[in-house]
Design an enzyme around this catalytic site. Structure first.
Site, mmCIF file in Angstrom:
data_model
loop_
_atom_site.group_PDB
_atom_site.id
_atom_site.type_symbol
_atom_site.label_atom_id
_atom_site.label_comp_id
_atom_site.label_asym_id
_atom_site.label_seq_id
_atom_site.Cartn_x
_atom_site.Cartn_y
_atom_site.Cartn_z
ATOM 1 N N ASP A 1 3.819 9.462 -0.718
ATOM 2 C CA ASP A 1 2.632 8.689 -0.345
ATOM 3 C C ASP A 1 2.384 7.615 -1.388
ATOM 4 O O ASP A 1 2.569 7.866 -2.587
ATOM 5 C CB ASP A 1 1.407 9.624 -0.295
ATOM 6 C CG ASP A 1 0.448 9.237 0.817
ATOM 7 O OD1 ASP A 1 0.397 8.045 1.160
ATOM 8 O OD2 ASP A 1 -0.260 10.134 1.322
ATOM 9 N N HIS B 1 0.804 -1.228 0.000
ATOM 10 C CA HIS B 1 0.000 0.000 0.000
ATOM 11 C C HIS B 1 0.836 1.278 0.000
ATOM 12 O O HIS B 1 0.311 2.355 -0.238
ATOM 13 C CB HIS B 1 -0.923 0.010 1.226
ATOM 14 C CG HIS B 1 -2.043 -1.000 1.115
ATOM 15 N ND1 HIS B 1 -3.335 -0.657 0.829
ATOM 16 C CD2 HIS B 1 -2.035 -2.351 1.216
ATOM 17 C CE1 HIS B 1 -4.087 -1.738 0.772
ATOM 18 N NE2 HIS B 1 -3.319 -2.789 1.018
HETATM 19 O O1 F6P Z 1 -0.762 3.081 4.475
HETATM 20 C C1 F6P Z 1 -0.377 1.881 5.026
HETATM 21 C C2 F6P Z 1 -1.255 1.501 6.187
HETATM 22 O O2 F6P Z 1 -0.857 0.280 6.740
HETATM 23 C C3 F6P Z 1 -2.697 1.399 5.759
HETATM 24 O O3 F6P Z 1 -3.033 0.188 5.141
HETATM 25 C C4 F6P Z 1 -3.367 1.671 7.049
HETATM 26 O O4 F6P Z 1 -4.671 2.156 6.873
HETATM 27 C C5 F6P Z 1 -2.479 2.728 7.696
HETATM 28 O O5 F6P Z 1 -1.192 2.488 7.214
HETATM 29 C C6 F6P Z 1 -2.665 2.744 9.206
HETATM 30 O O6 F6P Z 1 -1.552 2.460 9.950
HETATM 31 P P1 F6P Z 1 -1.625 1.869 11.432
HETATM 32 O O7 F6P Z 1 -2.263 0.508 11.323
HETATM 33 O O8 F6P Z 1 -0.202 1.795 11.877
HETATM 34 O O9 F6P Z 1 -2.456 2.796 12.236
#
Ligand code: F6P
Length: 469
Positions: free
Chosen positions: A365, A157
């Site tokens: 990003d 992602h």
């Molecule tokens: O952008 C990567 C990611 O893992 C997303 O899939 C997720 O929504 C976001 O980061 C949230 O991060 P965390 O689980 O560390 O709060």
């Protein structure tokens, strides 16, 4: 149709009303599960004294959720340590912020192995396995060691950086090798796909069979871009009838005739929030006539606050905010409004709709779904303008935005000014261009494209057993 097995660090279980979290991953996977039954495996988000060896099972609708608890040490080493202190900054080109520790790396591998052992017991021969996010890169390699020959896909992602950048991280060679145990690797942009393929080819004696396919040790992996999308029509609808929420009412009341500029991000250094505030300050300095006529609302829910770099960012943002509001504010006008709570999707949609400018200026990003949501929420007759960083994956698709370099405060300030003064006909033309792309490549396209491609891959040979990472 084969059963779909999704694996991710966070798992979004629907609540009693059937609703699950509004995050991009949750929305995307809900869409995938709408069409087929499946299993969703991952971390429960809970810490327990003893490591889970068996997941706790819960059934909701036609999805089975299999959740593993972590110990405090696992959480610290796997999640806060290696995933978020070492990998995350390097993946976002912030080598200087990356803190590698051998103990954290060992914890990351240990959790992946524990997850693989627990998951393998739930897998049927024809299941399609779809793994998400950088926390779980070694999972396929661990599953292969256990003899699984299923088709396994991985979606990354966040950005995949250039080989010279990922190469600075100790352990990156193991991760690059481990990623070739997937049959299909999806990334957000062509640039990410090119970086990853070059990384594998440069590091190992791998060959490139076709534009997308890398062959290493007789095993082939397809690496391709699948830009993640949003559920456009449901977001449009949410924006048309916004939630009757206090934040929307207060924002409308406090705006009066002022224009609203909006930024919505998880509080993360990759999002460029202090830099954005300083660009807005530059805009105020260069456009004194706009003082008192615009308000910038930044919503930034706190994230990963146990990680020192995030705590330090939180202090920097507060200082920058205080300094700018102190220097430029006037009685009756606060230039920047800053909120750290997380709001439901319907509230955000309503705020996007009333904002004249969507300010999405990450330093780096993977995609940035806020950019897409902002566009989808606009009034077709009188849309606002998106100011978008060239370093967000979304910039490859959203050419109708004003594309900026977030490192150049003068350029961002100028784009804010252009956005606020743009004629309605130009706003509509730019918005239509972007909406065409969003509608053509929406969330159903994304899940279908990835899963169809994964299902068409040849199954792995059972006899091959990779070295565990
Ligand atoms: O952008 C990567 C990611 O893992 C997303 O899939 C997720 O929504 C976001 O980061 C949230 O991060 P965390 O689980 O560390 O709060």
């Amino acid at each position: 149709m084969p059963r779909l097995v999704v694996v991710s660090n966070r798992v979004a279980i629907p609540d009693a009303s059937g609703k699950s979290s509004a995050g991009g991953l949750a929305v995307a996977l809900r869409e995938a599960f709408q069409r087929q039954e499946g299993l969703w495996f991952g971390w429960s988000g809970k810490v327990s004294a003893h490591p889970s060896t068996e997941p706790k099972m819960t059934d909701k609708g036609h999805v089975r959720y299999a959740l593993m608890d972590l110990t405090a040490t696992d959480r610290q080493e796997y999640y806060s340590g290696f995933a978020n202190r070492a990998l995350w900054p390097v993946m976002h080109y912030r080598i200087g912020l990356s803190e590698f520790s051998r103990a954290d790396y060992a914890g990351y591998l240990r959790v992946n192995r524990t997850f693989a052992r627990a998951l393998a017991r739930l897998i049927q021969a024809d299941d399609l396995i779809w793994v998400h996010d950088y926390h779980l890169i070694p999972l396929a390699a661990e599953l292969r060691v256990l003899g699984l020959a299923n088709r396994i896909g991985y979606f990354h992602h966040i950005p995949w950086p250039a080989p010279e950048v990922i190469g600075t991280l100790p352990g990156s060679q193991d991760l690059l090798r481990a990623i070739t145990e997937y049959d299909l690797v999806g990334v957000q942009t062509e640039r990410d796909a090119d970086n990853l393929r070059r990384g594998i080819i440069q590091e190992f004696d791998a060959t490139q069979r076709t534009a997308d396919v890398i062959v290493l040790g007789g095993r082939q992996t397809r690496v391709k871009d699948f830009p993640i999308a949003i559920d456009v029509s449901s977001f449009e609808q949410a924006a048309c009838r916004p939630a009757r929420h206090r934040l929307i009412q207060q924002t409308v009341a406090s705006l009066g005739s002022r224009s609203l500029i909006i930024g919505i991000d998880r509080l993360d250094y990759s999002k460029g929030i202090p830099e954005r505030m300083e660009s807005f300050e530059r805009f105020l300095i260069s456009n004194p006539d706009q003082r008192g006529r615009v308000t910038y609302l930044q919503i930034a829910p706190t994230s990963r606050s146990e990680v020192p770099e995030y705590a330090s960012l939180s202090r920097t943002v507060s200082e920058t905010l205080g300094r700018i509001n102190g220097a430029h504010g006037e009685p009756g006008w606060v230039p920047i409004h800053y909120v750290t709570s997380a709001y439901p999707r319907g509230v955000l949609a309503g705020l996007y709709r009333i904002a004249r400018v969507g300010l999405v200026t990450p330093m780096r990003d993977g995609m940035n779904l806020v950019a897409k949501e902002y566009v989808a929420a606009q009034d077709p007759e009188d849309p606002g303008v998106l100011v978008l960083s060239k370093f967000a994956g979304a910039a490859e698709q959203l050419g109708g935005a004003l594309i900026v370099n977030p490192n150049d405060k003068f350029e961002v300030a100028e784009a804010i000014s252009v956005a606020l003064h743009m004629e309605r006909s130009e706003r509509i033309a730019r918005w239509r261009r972007m909406m065409d792309v969003l509608r053509r490549y929406d969330i159903s396209w994304w899940t279908d494209a990835f899963l169809t491609e994964l299902a068409s891959q040849r199954k792995a040979s059972k006899t091959r057993s990779p070295a565990p990472v």
